[in-house]
Design a protein around this motif. Structure first.
Motif, PDB file in Angstrom:
ATOM      1  N   LYS A 356      22.791  47.803-115.158  1.00  0.00           N
ATOM      2  CA  LYS A 356      22.123  46.936-116.260  1.00  0.00           C
ATOM      3  C   LYS A 356      21.501  46.475-114.994  1.00  0.00           C
ATOM      4  CE  LYS A 356      22.834  43.297-119.266  1.00  0.00           C
ATOM      5  NZ  LYS A 356      21.757  42.561-118.330  1.00  0.00           N
ATOM      6  N   GLN A 358      20.024  46.696-111.705  1.00  0.00           N
ATOM      7  CA  GLN A 358      18.956  47.729-111.244  1.00  0.00           C
ATOM      8  C   GLN A 358      17.808  47.950-112.413  1.00  0.00           C
ATOM      9  OE1 GLN A 358      19.839  52.063-110.390  1.00  0.00           O
ATOM     10  NE2 GLN A 358      17.548  52.069-109.577  1.00  0.00           N
ATOM     11  N   ALA A 359      18.098  48.340-113.495  1.00  0.00           N
ATOM     12  CA  ALA A 359      17.140  48.229-114.651  1.00  0.00           C
ATOM     13  C   ALA A 359      16.196  47.124-114.488  1.00  0.00           C
ATOM     14  CB  ALA A 359      17.478  48.078-116.108  1.00  0.00           C
ATOM     15  N   ASP A 360      17.522  45.502-114.745  1.00  0.00           N
ATOM     16  CA  ASP A 360      16.233  44.426-114.821  1.00  0.00           C
ATOM     17  C   ASP A 360      15.377  43.977-113.853  1.00  0.00           C
ATOM     18  OD1 ASP A 360      17.675  44.471-117.148  1.00  0.00           O
ATOM     19  OD2 ASP A 360      19.790  42.509-115.962  1.00  0.00           O
ATOM     20  N   GLN A 363      12.188  45.390-114.327  1.00  0.00           N
ATOM     21  CA  GLN A 363      11.268  44.630-114.994  1.00  0.00           C
ATOM     22  C   GLN A 363      10.249  44.146-114.391  1.00  0.00           C
ATOM     23  OE1 GLN A 363      10.360  45.972-117.573  1.00  0.00           O
ATOM     24  NE2 GLN A 363      11.989  47.592-117.494  1.00  0.00           N
ATOM     25  N   THR A 374      24.277  52.533-107.363  1.00  0.00           N
ATOM     26  CA  THR A 374      24.560  51.471-108.752  1.00  0.00           C
ATOM     27  C   THR A 374      26.046  51.170-108.433  1.00  0.00           C
ATOM     28  OG1 THR A 374      23.919  53.719-110.217  1.00  0.00           O
ATOM     29  CG2 THR A 374      25.176  52.068-111.216  1.00  0.00           C
TER      30      THR A 374
END
Length: 518
Positions: A356, A358-360, A363, A374
């Protein structure tokens, strides 16, 4: 994923929470501060000092902090700002990250992905079994029949033939299957199973060893689940009746082959062992293939696995989800991880927080470049949380999510501050109930029974060779709510002495029995 927003840490003088916690100790304990030996005349500090200053602890290191959640006072401190190995009390840091960043209500999907090539019952492959971090497949009531659930959904779409390969893909976690600092010798053990985005049946295999039909015959090995170990070299033989069993099971770190050697006595009862599954994704793919067959779906390709550092991103482009099963809520997974000290669940939760984070980060207008695992993303997210709490990096050196690494270090003050922070959060009561309860459940079920700590102390245990810890919450005899961190490093009990866990429990019982306010 939705997550709780973090408020600023209130000062300890504003902490207030009805949290009950402390460990359980048998009444017959030889500990110096057993429940029936608490001195009504000595202060709390004097009684703890008397216990930890016994000669048998001369070469050991104690670290202890006790704080009042009601007044904010520090009631006791010993080596409060020195770093200690944590063992599984490190799971409290992962719990804080999970509840603060992921939330207790979210669920983790496991999906079957394919392209749009379904015609007259034939699905042109490949078909991807895509794990996204659920550690409970086949181990929780809601996911016990996960493979049949996926196969049934596929059959309901009219699929009868998969013309292509089935790919079991666990590359969602871009990290090695072992946490940083895990010891190689532990990697075949049931407590250090691979952390996999595609896990099944707790990534454990039970092995039953039975004697052969006669002396000199090969012993029999049975595996549950079947096919969990890809290759076995069985050198175990059946020895004379009533001879001493010498059963050895060994799988080299990173290897798939299990070597069994030694002997088991003729007519001896079967012996059971638990080991780590070397390739959980392969086992999951095998179980799904069997379920597809049961539901009338044939796969004419091969079963393949895909592990990081491989990536399935190019394969998944344009694919859609044809079937999906969901994990239990994350709060339930966390509860199992804390009550049972389940390392797989806690490491996967850290990795989910890392995915999460990393995904944030991607953006952002200027997303980061270069590879970061990870696990490292998860530790970065934890570090940011601890910074907000006010725990400096020098006081908490955490590198994985379970406590298996001996390089996980924290001070008793840092642990107490973490517990104080958790006691102010909206999920505080839920977290309290997730912790083992003295004399009731989890890793404290058989400890501190029939003492003031029983059904009172809610705390995380930690234990490895020469390292023991206990950290959590307790309510005193007068109703004062305390948080405590008790750490004991570099100690092996001498012959005839109580176990280290009883020595920790003795202090927790002392806190539960406390009258007055020093």
């Amino acid at each position: 994923m939705k997550h709780f927003s973090l408020g600023r840490l209130r000062s300890l003088t504003r902490l207030s929470l009805l949290l009950a916690a402390v460990l359980a100790l048998p009444v017959h304990s030889a500990s110096k501060i057993a429940a029936d030996k608490i001195s009504p005349t000595l202060s709390l500090a004097a009684q703890i000092d008397e216990h930890i200053s016994q000669p048998r602890f001369a070469a050991a290191n104690w670290g202890i902090v006790v704080i009042s959640l009601d007044s904010g006072r520090t009631l006791y401190a010993h080596q409060a700002d020195q770093l200690f190995q944590l063992a599984s009390t490190a799971k409290l840091f992962t719990a804080a990250l999970t509840l603060s960043e992921l939330g207790a209500d979210n669920r983790i999907p496991t999906r079957l992905l394919a392209g749009d090539g379904l015609h007259h019952g034939q699905l042109d492959g490949p078909l991807i079994l895509y794990g996204m971090g659920d550690p409970t497949l086949g181990a929780d009531a809601s996911t016990l029949h996960w493979a049949d659930q996926l196969a049934m959904q596929l059959a309901d779409r009219g699929v009868r033939l998969v013309h292509g390969d089935l790919i079991a893909d666990d590359s969602y976690f871009a990290s090695p299957p072992m946490g940083s600092g895990w010891e190689a010798i532990d990697l075949q053990s049931w407590f250090a199973v691979p952390a996999s985005a595609l896990s099944v049946q707790d990534n454990q295999v039970e092995i039953t060893v039975s004697p052969g039909h006669a002396e000199g015959a090969s012993a029999t090995l049975a595996f549950d689940p079947p096919m969990a170990i890809p290759a076995v070299i069985n050198g175990l033989v059946t020895s004379a009746p009533r001879s001493r069993n010498d059963i050895n099971l060994y799988r080299a770190p990173g290897g798939d082959t299990l070597h069994a050697f030694g002997n088991i006595a003729a007519r001896a009862p079967a012996q059971n062992y638990k080991l780590a599954v070397p390739d959980p994704a392969l086992l999951a793919g095998t179980q799904l293939l069997q379920a597809l067959t049961r539901h009338g779906i044939r796969v004419d390709g091969k079963l393949q696995t895909l592990h990081w550092p491989q990536s399935s991103a190019h394969l998944r482009e344009g694919m859609t989800t044809l079937a999906e099963v969901l994990s239990p809520p994350l709060g339930q997974i966390l509860e199992h991880g804390l009550k049972r000290s389940q390392n797989l669940y806690m490491q996967n939760l850290l990795l989910l927080a890392g995915a999460k984070a990393q995904a944030d980060a991607m953006q952002d207008p200027t997303p980061p470049s270069g590879f970061v695992s990870t696990e490292t993303w998860g530790i970065r997210a934890m570090r940011q949380l601890l910074d907000r709490i006010g725990i400096p990096a020098s006081a908490s050196l955490i590198e994985e999510g379970t406590g298996l690494s001996r390089r996980n270090l924290a001070t008793p003050s840092a642990m107490a501050r973490l517990l104080g922070f958790l006691a102010t959060q909206p999920y505080a009561a839920a977290l309290r109930d997730m912790l083992p309860i003295a004399g009731v459940d989890g890793t404290l079920q058989w400890r501190m029974r029939n003492t003031p700590a029983s059904n009172n102390v809610h705390a995380k245990t930690g234990s490895m060779s020469q390292v023991n810890g206990l950290a959590g919450y307790v309510t005193t005899a007068e109703g004062e709510h305390l948080a405590f961190a008790i750490m004991l490093n570099n100690y092996e009990p001498p012959s005839g002495a109580p176990s280290a866990s009883r020595d920790l429990d003795a202090i927790a019982i002392l806190l539960a029995s406390r009258h007055g306010r020093d």
